[in-house]
Every structure is written in structure tokens, then in C-alpha cells.
Motif scaffolding. Structure first.
Motif, PDB file in Angstrom:
ATOM      1  N   ASN A 132     -19.875  -0.109   6.033  1.00 57.68           N
ATOM      2  CA  ASN A 132     -19.733   1.329   5.920  1.00 57.68           C
ATOM      3  C   ASN A 132     -20.935   2.011   6.539  1.00 57.68           C
ATOM      4  N   SER A 136     -19.110   8.905   6.798  1.00 59.26           N
ATOM      5  CA  SER A 136     -20.087   8.054   6.117  1.00 59.26           C
ATOM      6  C   SER A 136     -20.053   8.260   4.611  1.00 59.26           C
ATOM      7  N   LEU A 137     -20.526   7.250   3.900  1.00 59.28           N
ATOM      8  CA  LEU A 137     -20.714   7.336   2.457  1.00 59.28           C
ATOM      9  C   LEU A 137     -22.174   7.654   2.181  1.00 59.28           C
ATOM     10  N   TYR A 174     -22.105   4.527  -2.267  1.00 55.32           N
ATOM     11  CA  TYR A 174     -22.105   3.097  -1.946  1.00 55.32           C
ATOM     12  C   TYR A 174     -22.573   2.273  -3.139  1.00 55.32           C
ATOM     13  N   THR A 230     -12.707   1.250   1.130  1.00 52.28           N
ATOM     14  CA  THR A 230     -13.383  -0.048   1.164  1.00 52.28           C
ATOM     15  C   THR A 230     -12.995  -0.880  -0.044  1.00 52.28           C
ATOM     16  N   SER A 274     -14.539  -2.360   9.053  1.00 53.01           N
ATOM     17  CA  SER A 274     -15.642  -1.507   9.458  1.00 53.01           C
ATOM     18  C   SER A 274     -15.148  -0.091   9.236  1.00 53.01           C
ATOM     19  N   SER A 275     -15.470   0.451   8.069  1.00 54.26           N
ATOM     20  CA  SER A 275     -14.864   1.707   7.639  1.00 54.26           C
ATOM     21  C   SER A 275     -15.567   2.929   8.200  1.00 54.26           C
ATOM     22  N   HIS A 276     -14.752   3.861   8.640  1.00 50.18           N
ATOM     23  CA  HIS A 276     -15.228   5.186   9.032  1.00 50.18           C
ATOM     24  C   HIS A 276     -14.498   6.212   8.183  1.00 50.18           C
ATOM     25  N   PRO A 298     -14.891   6.054  -0.587  1.00 53.38           N
ATOM     26  CA  PRO A 298     -15.219   4.668  -0.929  1.00 53.38           C
ATOM     27  C   PRO A 298     -14.022   3.877  -1.437  1.00 53.38           C
TER      28      PRO A 298
END
Length: 74
Positions: free
Chosen positions: A43, A59-60, A65, A30, A21-23, A27
Motif C-alpha cells: 500500500n 494512499s492510506l 495501516y 487490502t 499492490s493497492s492504490h 484499507p
């Protein structure tokens, strides 16, 4: 920490047992986790990185994304 540094994301052994769960606003974090075996990723997304809000800096964008998904599908 928010945003999470890519160096911190690289510390975990994803080997098919951990997801992400990326913060991290990069990119590549991930993509790294997926290449290391993460099978579930999440994401935060924003339409524009200039928006205001608590998760914008971690965020992306939808464009980032989309590019990430294309790289994963190769």
C-alpha cells in the motif's frame, strides 16, 4: 484507475497466487485481498491525507495501516 475502487479489487481471484499492490484509499480492499488468499500486499502510505502529491488520494495513512495490520493479525 487512481484511486482504485474497492469493487475493482474484489474482481480478482487472490487464492494464494496473486498479491495486491493497492492504490485504493480504503484499507478494506487490502483486508479483502488477504482474506481471499493474497500473500504479498503493498500500500502507498502518507502521514496525512491532506498532503499534496500524486499518490495521496490513493494512499492510506499510517494510522489506517496500523489498524489494518492489527485486523490481519487477529
Amino acid at each position: 484507475e487512481y484511486p482504485t475502487l474497492i469493487e475493482d479489487i474484489k474482481k480478482y481471484p487472490y487464492n494464494g497466487q496473486l498479491g495486491l499492490s493497492s492504490h485504493c484509499p480504503d484499507p478494506k480492499a487490502t483486508l479483502y485481498a488477504i482474506k481471499q488468499g493474497a500473500r504479498v500486499v503493498e500500500n502507498h502510505l502518507v502521514e496525512n491525507s491532506l498532503e499534496e502529491g500524486c499518490d495521496v488520494n490513493s494512499s492510506l495513512t499510517f494510522e489506517q495501516y496500523s489498524k489494518l495490520i492489527k485486523e490481519v493479525m487477529v
